[in-house]
Design a protein around this motif. Structure first.
Motif, mmCIF file in Angstrom:
data_model
loop_
_atom_site.group_PDB
_atom_site.id
_atom_site.type_symbol
_atom_site.label_atom_id
_atom_site.label_comp_id
_atom_site.label_asym_id
_atom_site.label_seq_id
_atom_site.Cartn_x
_atom_site.Cartn_y
_atom_site.Cartn_z
ATOM 1 N N THR A 284 0.855 -1.181 0.000
ATOM 2 C CA THR A 284 0.000 0.000 0.000
ATOM 3 C C THR A 284 0.892 1.233 0.000
ATOM 4 N N VAL B 55 -1.268 -4.189 3.086
ATOM 5 C CA VAL B 55 -2.647 -4.418 3.491
ATOM 6 C C VAL B 55 -2.614 -5.384 4.674
ATOM 7 N N THR C 27 -4.400 -1.051 7.057
ATOM 8 C CA THR C 27 -3.025 -0.962 6.566
ATOM 9 C C THR C 27 -2.100 -0.521 7.692
#
Length: 362
Positions: free
Chosen positions: A161, A179, A202
């Motif tokens: 992410t 994630v 996250t």
């Protein structure tokens, strides 16, 4: 759960003194630094030549993601603070979190100020907000904006992410992580009266001012908008939450087409059933959502629900608390007739309830 919605950004010095207090930030002295060239990435060890197209993986993909996505991320300023947003359509349509463009009473501003990655600014009209999902749509009088791709499905747990936004007024700041989880639900709170349902989790750092900014995968595709985080004072380490792209696009399209978003309504006031409440009222169970009040002539009332009922299932989904009830309800459509199982006295009953539209309640 002491969740902080990335609401308004307080001045940087004050925040360092009192701790992070929201995903939107009151205006920071650092906000004058902002252009794409001032971005700071906390994702060290990356190759300057990596990009989604060049096949970089892990942190090596971050510079390419930033190069591709950063021009699509904006800073949003309001009279009480600032947050972030993302281009949705090239015709001047932007998306952000609803709380970014609302005052402390959750009333949406008519207009806000938007700064683009190149440093230019425009006034934006708040075209629509949906407090249930915390998504808002803005319109600026600009064409040819760089609209990124939005994911249609859920990312894989453990995948990269990349978060881009304006935490603490530091425009175009980049952080990275993975994630950590899917389908996270948070209970109702003063910041989020409807609760927050079906979020991504996250460990990429999210701070006040990130709210409404882009969260991307390794291919530069937007997987969601920064929503909230658990502050260190709660004992959490790197736990942030993201509104999934599928929710953002669905809500944004409805707001643009109809000006409103349909949400199924039950017409009740629920509360979590604690051991203390169960003992006080002599209840035989501590699992379920206790109905404190039923709206007269509303869906639940018409279906035979009563104050004091304990909801244990809705539409075949087990309900252990209020958050479960809201999550089950969010999956339904107004007008649907669903089975609602309640514990009433010493027996269980299954009632047929035709759901209403939250936008038409009250």
């Amino acid at each position: 759960m002491n969740t902080v919605f990335v609401r308004r950004v307080w001045p940087v010095v004050a925040l360092l003194a009192v701790g992070l207090a929201g995903c939107t930030a009151p205006t920071s002295p650092a906000e004058s630094t902002g252009s794409a060239s001032s971005a700071s990435a906390t994702s060290g060890g990356t190759s300057p030549n990596s990009s989604p197209a060049s096949g970089g993986t892990g942190l090596a993909a971050v510079p390419g993601v930033v190069k591709e996505l950063e021009p699509s991320v904006v800073t949003i300023r309001t009279p009480i603070g600032l947050g972030s947003g993302v281009v949705y359509r090239s015709d001047g349509t932007l998306v952000t979190d609803a709380h970014v463009v609302e005052d402390q009473q959750k009333h949406a501003y008519k207009t806000v100020q938007v700064q683009f990655a190149d440093g230019s600014q425009s006034q934006a009209t708040v075209a629509g907000v949906d407090d249930v999902t915390d998504v808002a749509v803005l319109k600026v009088d600009r064409k040819g904006l760089p609209a990124p791709k939005y994911a249609t499905g859920s990312p894989e747990i453990g995948s990269l992410t990349v978060v881009i936004g304006s935490p603490l007024g530091l425009d175009e700041t980049v952080t990275a992580g993975i994630v950590s989880g899917l389908h996270r639900n948070m209970p109702p709170s003063q910041e989020s009266p409807h609760g927050a349902i079906d979020l991504l989790q996250t460990d990429a750092p999210i701070s006040p001012g990130n709210s409404g900014g882009a969260v991307s995968d390794a291919n530069g595709q937007v997987i969601g908008l920064s929503e909230a985080y658990l502050p260190p004072s709660s004992g959490a380490v790197a736990i942030g939450f993201v509104t999934p792209a599928s929710t953002v696009t669905s809500v944004a399209d409805q707001l643009l087409t109809n000006g409103t978003v349909k949400h199924a309504a039950l017409g009740v006031v629920p509360t979590d059933l604690t051991a203390q409440i169960a003992q006080r009222f002599g209840l035989s169970t501590t699992t379920g959502a206790l109905i404190v009040d039923v709206t007269p002539h509303g869906p639940a009332d018409n279906g035979g629900m009563k104050a004091g009922d304990i909801v244990t299932s809705l539409a075949g989904t087990k309900v252990a608390n209020v958050t479960d009830l809201l999550a089950a309800l969010r999956k339904q459509e107004p007008g649907q007739t669903v089975d609602v199982t309640v514990q009433r006295g010493g027996s269980a009953q299954t009632l047929k309830v035709t759901l209403g539209d939250l936008g038409q309640q009250g």
